[in-house]
Design a protein around this motif. Structure first.
Motif, mmCIF file in Angstrom:
data_model
loop_
_atom_site.group_PDB
_atom_site.id
_atom_site.type_symbol
_atom_site.label_atom_id
_atom_site.label_comp_id
_atom_site.label_asym_id
_atom_site.label_seq_id
_atom_site.Cartn_x
_atom_site.Cartn_y
_atom_site.Cartn_z
ATOM 1 N N SER A 33 -34.648 -7.143 -2.865
ATOM 2 C CA SER A 33 -34.556 -5.682 -2.778
ATOM 3 C C SER A 33 -33.470 -5.144 -3.693
ATOM 4 N N ASN B 81 -38.721 -3.157 -3.011
ATOM 5 C CA ASN B 81 -38.864 -4.527 -2.491
ATOM 6 C C ASN B 81 -39.899 -5.297 -3.299
ATOM 7 N N CYS C 158 -43.614 -4.197 0.577
ATOM 8 C CA CYS C 158 -43.365 -4.517 -0.843
ATOM 9 C C CYS C 158 -43.986 -3.520 -1.842
#
Ligand SMILES: [Zn+2]
Ligand SMILES: [Zn+2]
Length: 253
Positions: free
Chosen positions: A104, A109, A130
């Motif tokens: 991150s 992410n 993500c």
């Protein structure tokens, strides 16, 4: 994440991408299988890189690393390396103490998810956060079934502690991708039981706005920048696309 190829090959691929080896600050080891640690000892020693590794992985990998380079990690405590925060989570795979990671940086992410037998709760949770994910698409179920591998190996690969098939990976992608996911990198493809073209076609037919990239076994994948609002691809040919909202350069894969 991991060093499954020899140090010289890492150096070659970094050079071809125009990336300096000094960009490497640490290595995180997911598990002890040889396709994840082959080049680790030489690379870590040559560049004095801290190696984040758990005790069972270190012992089972018979890795003779310099003691001062070894750092332990747990799933409970994220690790900060420069601007990056690395979070580990445990997964189902037939290794001593296997983990996958999410990296991150400034609200972005990027997940690195390979060597996973089952879409467990941890995987689903992290995948669904993500912006980009490097997801295993190890084998084509039909190719594995009719291929020449011995029965026990077929069972191991397709078992709940083996690898994700393309079908399983697609299910994870179509069911759990967040609306803001911009890139999906299909990875860890089996040489004998899968085909990059098949994987590309399968995922592209469900991709929508998500850019699908199939990672090669033989060569480096291009460098991408993942951004909050939009993405710029830096191709290996140095062709750079201007982003309309070129802000918040956050992470390089
Ligand atoms: Zn592997
Ligand atoms: Zn493995």
């Amino acid at each position: 994440m991991d060093v499954g190829i020899c140090c010289r090959e890492v150096e070659k691929r970094m050079r071809r991408l125009g990336l300096s080896m000094s960009k490497l600050k640490a290595v995180f080891v997911s598990h002890e299988h040889s396709d994840h640690i082959k080049g680790l000892r030489v690379l870590a020693k040559k560049y004095s890189l801290p190696v984040f590794i758990t005790k069972p992985t270190l012992q089972n990998g018979r890795l003779f690393l310099d003691k001062h380079l070894i750092v332990s990690y747990t799933a409970k405590e994220p690790v900060t390396i420069g601007e990056l925060v690395i979070t580990a989570f445990s997964k189902l795979h037939d290794a001593a103490d296997p983990y996958s990671f999410v990296v991150s940086c400034r609200g972005i992410n990027v997940g690195v998810f390979t060597d996973i037998g089952t879409a467990c709760k941890n995987l689903v949770h992290h995948f669904s956060t993500c912006h980009a994910a490097f997801l295993e698409s190890n084998y084509d179920e039909h190719m594995l079934e009719v291929g020449g591998y011995p029965y026990y190996l077929k069972k191991r690969i397709s078992g709940e502690k083996g690898h994700l098939s393309s079908k399983q990976a697609l299910e994870i992608f179509t069911t759990h991708r967040p609306a803001y996911m911009s890139h999906l990198f299909l990875s860890h493809l089996s040489k004998n039981n899968n085909c990059p073209k098949l994987v590309g076609e399968l995922f592209n037919s469900h991709a929508g706005e998500v850019k699908i990239v199939v990672a090669s076994r033989e060569e480096e994948t291009a460098v991408f920048r993942i951004e909050l609002s939009t993405t710029i691809e830096l191709s290996t040919t140095e062709e750079k696309h201007q982003s309309t909202k070129a802000r918040q350069l956050v992470l390089e894969l």
